[in-house]
Structures are given as structure tokens and as C-alpha cells.
Design a protein around this motif. Structure first.
Motif, mmCIF file in Angstrom:
data_model
loop_
_atom_site.group_PDB
_atom_site.id
_atom_site.type_symbol
_atom_site.label_atom_id
_atom_site.label_comp_id
_atom_site.label_asym_id
_atom_site.label_seq_id
_atom_site.Cartn_x
_atom_site.Cartn_y
_atom_site.Cartn_z
ATOM 1 N N UNK A 137 -5.679 -2.656 4.235
ATOM 2 C CA UNK A 137 -6.781 -3.588 3.990
ATOM 3 C C UNK A 137 -6.204 -5.003 3.943
ATOM 4 N N UNK A 190 1.734 3.478 13.113
ATOM 5 C CA UNK A 190 0.470 3.178 13.781
ATOM 6 C C UNK A 190 -0.700 3.543 12.880
ATOM 7 N N UNK A 191 -0.594 4.724 12.245
ATOM 8 C CA UNK A 191 -1.687 5.196 11.423
ATOM 9 C C UNK A 191 -1.768 4.462 10.102
ATOM 10 N N UNK A 244 13.591 6.464 8.362
ATOM 11 C CA UNK A 244 14.976 6.580 8.813
ATOM 12 C C UNK A 244 15.198 7.930 9.495
ATOM 13 N N UNK A 257 0.841 -1.204 0.000
ATOM 14 C CA UNK A 257 0.000 0.000 0.000
ATOM 15 C C UNK A 257 0.870 1.246 0.000
ATOM 16 N N UNK A 258 1.931 1.230 0.796
ATOM 17 C CA UNK A 258 2.734 2.434 0.927
ATOM 18 C C UNK A 258 4.137 2.081 1.387
ATOM 19 N N UNK A 301 0.047 -5.237 18.606
ATOM 20 C CA UNK A 301 -1.129 -4.774 17.870
ATOM 21 C C UNK A 301 -1.709 -5.840 16.947
ATOM 22 N N UNK A 337 9.437 5.718 4.651
ATOM 23 C CA UNK A 337 10.855 5.890 4.976
ATOM 24 C C UNK A 337 10.938 6.538 6.350
ATOM 25 N N UNK A 391 12.502 9.899 11.124
ATOM 26 C CA UNK A 391 11.124 10.205 11.502
ATOM 27 C C UNK A 391 10.995 11.541 12.225
ATOM 28 N N UNK A 399 -2.851 -6.491 2.060
ATOM 29 C CA UNK A 399 -1.928 -5.401 1.784
ATOM 30 C C UNK A 399 -0.844 -5.339 2.855
ATOM 31 N N UNK A 417 6.891 4.998 15.335
ATOM 32 C CA UNK A 417 5.661 4.270 15.658
ATOM 33 C C UNK A 417 4.416 5.094 15.369
ATOM 34 N N UNK A 418 4.527 6.389 15.556
ATOM 35 C CA UNK A 418 3.373 7.261 15.302
ATOM 36 C C UNK A 418 2.942 7.182 13.854
ATOM 37 N N UNK A 419 3.897 7.289 12.953
ATOM 38 C CA UNK A 419 3.584 7.224 11.525
ATOM 39 C C UNK A 419 3.022 5.847 11.175
#
Ligand SMILES: Cc1cc2nc3c(=O)[nH]c(=O)nc-3n(C[C@H](O)[C@H](O)[C@H](O)COP(=O)(O)OP(=O)(O)OC[C@H]3O[C@@H](n4cnc5c(N)ncnc54)[C@H](O)[C@@H]3O)c2cc1C
Lengths: 385, 77
Positions: free
Chosen positions: B32, B25-26, B13, B7-8, B57, B11, B15, B35, B21-23
Motif C-alpha cells: 500500500x 512481483x507478488x 537469498x 510490510x514484509x 514496474x 529473504x 529463492x 509501505x 522476481x516471482x516472490x
């Protein structure tokens, strides 16, 4: 024919980059070889960072709003209302359509459409909460705090990333200080809830802030991913199975890119626009740049980020036209002041290759934060440095 | 793994304020079925952090590759 640059969105990022471009393309603008057009929904420009101070009665609403026209170089065209509200950004045909049905062809496009809040992702969230993230709610928060007599205050971050990543920490520490000064801290339980472990996701800042939270007796519940809020019973519930009853809920709503990004099919699932981390060009579109909160870059969505990025975008776009300026790269630079009370602050400054090293909180940095805000209208927005 | 769609690519390296983890997590939350998200990390510590997060998680770590100081991980629902 003059080359037309369209700036899609005219608040913090759009305004700074438009003014910086006007400086870089001074001669071309004067000769009519280049045209810069800013499109924005509203004719007003709102300085969002001031809303946090306003929520604690430290800033007045009038200080936070100016007419966008008054901030832009007079040679820049500005359209707002239906004439400035974009319904489609069509990067294949190099045009933007506005709500009055007009197509605007461009040679270069800068996307600066920022963030929109998707409250509906969390049932009950908006009704039950106050937030410094919205102007009207920040005013209500100021009133609610003035009338507050004690109880449980929950501060919740719904999803990451969100604009101004440090604002939830600031809100919490300012609240703690505000309540101490009003003699209400003993009667108040402050609970901070955050989607990932800790109070902040950068390890160095997290460590420092966790220490301050502990000293001040602030409870931390994380990871806490909110699923719903019951506005009648005043209960917030998480995916992790926790339920917390509150008297006041201060929310950071879910953030996504602007709706027009989704409607135009140019963003990812959360409507962030795919952006090259160095050139700030939209991926696969060499005539489109992206700046500010609209990008999908894992850097802070902050006004200071937009300011740092504006040097790169203005230079590279002017170079596309003039060909003699060379190419600049964005280094991931970010500067965020972090208020740790209502008269003290620290700051973090970092980039793609450099970690932050926040100094001990002090009045001097609080003063820096206030000055940064005050200089916004005369210096930053006008790209005077 | 052929059937997994990426899906995506994230990067992480370098952050920003949302941290690795914040990025993640979302973006992982937006995945889906079928993916995966491709994550690029720097340092063993970040890799261990992401692995323990994924376990907690309920996400699957499909693949981990070491490329110099960097790790490339594939994480799926
Ligand atoms: C409470 C709070 C505190 C903050 N504190 C700080 C701080 O201390 N320091 C800091 O650096 N940053 C801070 N920020 C973050 C900062 O305000 C944002 O990062 C900044 O506003 C981003 O600018 P932008 O121009 O990218 O997006 P925005 O300011 O959101 O502007 C986007 C513009 O595009 C327009 N637009 C969107 N869609 C359309 C459309 N379809 N048609 C026409 N126009 C459209 C919008 O109306 C808006 O005017 C704070 C934010 C908040 C909410």
C-alpha cells in the motif's frame, strides 16, 4: 492429561506429518500420553499432482481419491465435515474452533491448511478457462482436448507464487506433445504467458525450458500479468497492455493461503503463515508448526516439499514432547519432476544452498514421475520411508 | 525514510521455484502507499535484476545496503 497435537488440514502435508508423528511418538500414543487429531473439511483425500495427468487422459479419477481415514495410522483421530471444518485458529488461546461450534484445545498445533484459489482476483478468469488445478475442471479439460480441432491455446499463470511451480511448463509441453500425436500441432498456436520475464523464475531451469519451448515453436509472452478475461470474446488482457484472443485458455488461478488463516488473522496479506525457514515453527509461536503450501517460505509449494518438511516437523515436535531427539533443520529441499511430453520428463532437485541441475529429458524420468505418483498411497502418504 | 512502514521482509537469498522476481512481483503488488518491502538478496546479479525489474514496474528502490555478499534493499510503491 494426554498432550494433544492438532493437525489443522488433512490432505498431503497433514497426512504425512500425522503418520510420521505417530511413528515418532509410538510409545506415548500407546500409553495414552499423547493424542493426535487431524481436522479436515472433507473425508476424502485428493492426490492433486495426478490431476495434471488426468487432464491429458493419462490417469483416471478413481486413482486420485482415497478415504483419509484409510491413510492415517489407526491411533490418530480424524474429524471431518462440520466437526473437522475449522472456522478459527486461535493461537493466543491455543485452540481451534470447528463449524459445529466446538473448541479444540491443543498443546501443539501443526498448520497444514494448504492453498485456496482466489479466482475472483481476475474478472472473467474462471468462466473462460480450464485448469488442471481443480479436479472437475481437469476432467473437463480432458474432454475439451479430446474434441479440440486446432486454434489458439493460451496457457496463463495469474500470480506467483502458486503451488507446483513447474506445472504450467509441464502443461504446455504435454499439450504440445499431445497435439503432435493427434496430428493437430500444425493447426495450433500455443502461447505461454507468465508474470515475470522468461518461462520460469529459476535461471537454470528457465534457460533449459526456454530452449525446449523455442525448439517446439511455443510462443512466450512475458512478463504478462493478467488483469481480466472476456469470456464471450475470448480475450485475455494484461497489465502490460497486451490482448490475446484464444480458443482455449488453460489457467493457473491466483493462489492464497486458506480462508481460515485470513479469518484468524494469522497470515500475511495473501494468507501465508509467517514461518521460520529452518525450524518450520510459526514465527513468535513456539508451540505451532507450519508445513506444506501454507507457509510463507520462498520454497516450492509442492507435495515433495511437504514430505521433506515432515521429517523436520515430526522430529522437532516429538522432541518438544520427549526432549531426547535433538532438533532438525529444514534445508529448503525440493524435488520436482517436470514432464516435457506425454512420455518424457526431467527433474529438478534443489535446496537453500544447492542449485538444480536438470538432466536431459528422457523416458526414464517420466517413469520416475509415474512411479512417484503410484507410490503415493502406499508409501509417501503413510510415511513408510 | 522514517515514514515508510515495512510490510514484509523477504529473504530471497535462497529463492525457490518462484525465483527472486516471482516472490517479489507478488509481495510488491500487495504494497500500500507508504509501505516498503525489505528484500535480502545474494550476489550482484540478483541486485541488478531487482533494480531493473523495479524500474520497469515503476517501483522505487529507497535504499540499498551491501552486507558482505548480501544486499538489503528497500522497495516501495
Ligand atoms: C495440477 C497439480 C500438479 C501438481 N504436481 C505436483 C508434482 O508433480 N509434485 C509435487 O510434489 N507436487 C505437485 N503439486 C502440488 C501439491 O499437490 C501440493 O503442494 C500439495 O497438495 C500441498 O499439500 P498441503 O497438504 O500443504 O495442501 P493441500 O493439499 O491443499 O491440503 C490442505 C488441506 O487443508 C484443508 N483445509 C483448508 N482449510 C480448512 C479448514 N478451514 N478446515 C478444515 N480443513 C481445511 C483442505 O480442505 C485440504 O484438505 C501439484 C498440484 C497441482 C494442483
Amino acid at each position: 492429561m494426554a498432550k494433544r497435537i492438532i493437525i489443522a488440514g488433512g490432505n498431503i502435508a497433514g497426512t504425512i506429518v500425522a503418520n510420521r508423528l505417530a511413528q515418532k511418538l509410538d510409545e506415548e500414543l500407546n500409553k495414552g500420553e499423547v493424542e493426535i487429531v487431524v481436522l479436515n473439511k472433507s473425508e476424502e483425500h485428493v492426490y492433486l499432482p495426478g490431476q495434471l495427468l488426468m487432464a491429458f487422459g493419462l490417469e483416471t479419477p478413481g486413482e486420485l481419491v482415497r478415504k483419509e481415514r484409510s491413510l492415517l495410522d489407526r491411533r490418530i483421530k480424524f474429524l471431518h465435515g462440520d466437526a473437522g471444518t475449522m472456522t478459527k485458529i486461535d493461537v493466543e488461546n491455543r485452540q481451534v474452533i470447528t463449524a459445529d461450534g466446538k473448541p479444540h484445545k491443543y498443546d501443539y498445533l501443526v498448520i497444514s491448511t494448504g492453498v485456496e484459489y482466489t479466482w475472483e482476483e481476475v474478472p472473467g478468469y474462471k468462466e473462460a478457462s480450464l485448469t488442471p488445478y481443480e479436479f472437475d475442471s481437469a476432467l473437463k479439460m480432458r474432454e475439451a482436448l479430446e474434441n479440440f480441432q486446432g486454434g489458439t491455446v493460451v496457457i496463463n499463470v495469474a500470480k506467483l507464487p502458486h503451488r507446483c511451480p513447474v506445472a504450467p511448463i509441464e502443461t504446455t509441453l504435454m499439450l504440445d506433445d499431445y497435439l503432435r500425436k493427434r496430428g493437430l500441432r500444425e493447426k495450433t498456436r500455443i502461447v505461454y504467458t507468465y508474470p515475470v520475464e522468461g518461462v520460469f523464475a529459476r535461471p537454470i531451469t528457465n534457460k533449459m525450458m526456454k530452449g525446449i519451448f523455442e525448439q517446439r515453436g511455443i510462443e512466450v509472452h512475458s512478463p504478462f500479468n493478467v488483469t481480466s478475461v472476456n469470456p464471450n470474446e475470448k480475450i485475455i488482457e494484461s497489465q502490460e497492455g497486451e490482448k490475446i484472443k484464444f480458443d482455449m485458455l488453460i489457467a493457473v488461478p491466483p493462489n492464497q493461503g486458506a480462508k481460515v488463516i485470513g479469518d484468524s488473522g494469522i497470515g500475511d496479506r495473501r494468507r501465508w503463515v509467517p514461518t521460520d525457514k529452518l525450524t518450520l515453527r510459526m514465527k513468535n509461536h513456539s508451540d505451532v508448526y507450519v508445513i506444506g503450501d501454507a507457509t510463507d517460505l520462498p520454497v516450492s509449494k509442492a507435495g515433495s516439499t511437504a514430505d521433506f518438511e515432515s521429517y523436520v516437523v515430526a522430529n522437532n515436535l516429538a522432541n518438544d514432547i520427549k526432549g531426547n531427539l535433538g532438533v532438525k533443520h529444514y534445508g529448503g529441499d525440493v524435488l520436482c519432476y517436470i514432464a516435457t511430453g506425454t512420455d518424457q520428463a526431467t527433474y529438478i532437485r534443489f535446496s537453500y544452498t544447492m542449485n538444480e541441475s536438470p538432466p536431459p529429458p528422457s523416458y526414464i524420468h517420466w517413469w520416475g514421475k509415474v512411479m512417484y505418483n503410484k507410490m503415493y498411497w502406499t508409501v509417501t502418504a503413510k510415511a513408510n520411508i | 525514510m522514517d515514514q515508510v512502514k515495512i510490510y514484509k521482509e523477504l529473504d530471497l537469498t535462497s529463492a525457490g521455484c518462484a525465483g527472486p522476481l516471482g516472490e517479489l512481483n507478488q509481495v510488491a503488488g500487495d504494497l500500500k502507499e507508504g509501505e516498503a518491502v525489505k528484500v535480502i538478496l545474494e550476489g550482484k546479479e540478483s541486485k541488478l535484476l531487482v533494480e531493473s525489474w523495479a524500474k520497469k514496474k515503476g517501483f522505487k528502490v529507497l535504499d540499498v545496503k551491501e552486507e558482505g555478499k548480501k544486499y538489503v534493499m528497500l522497495i516501495a510503491k
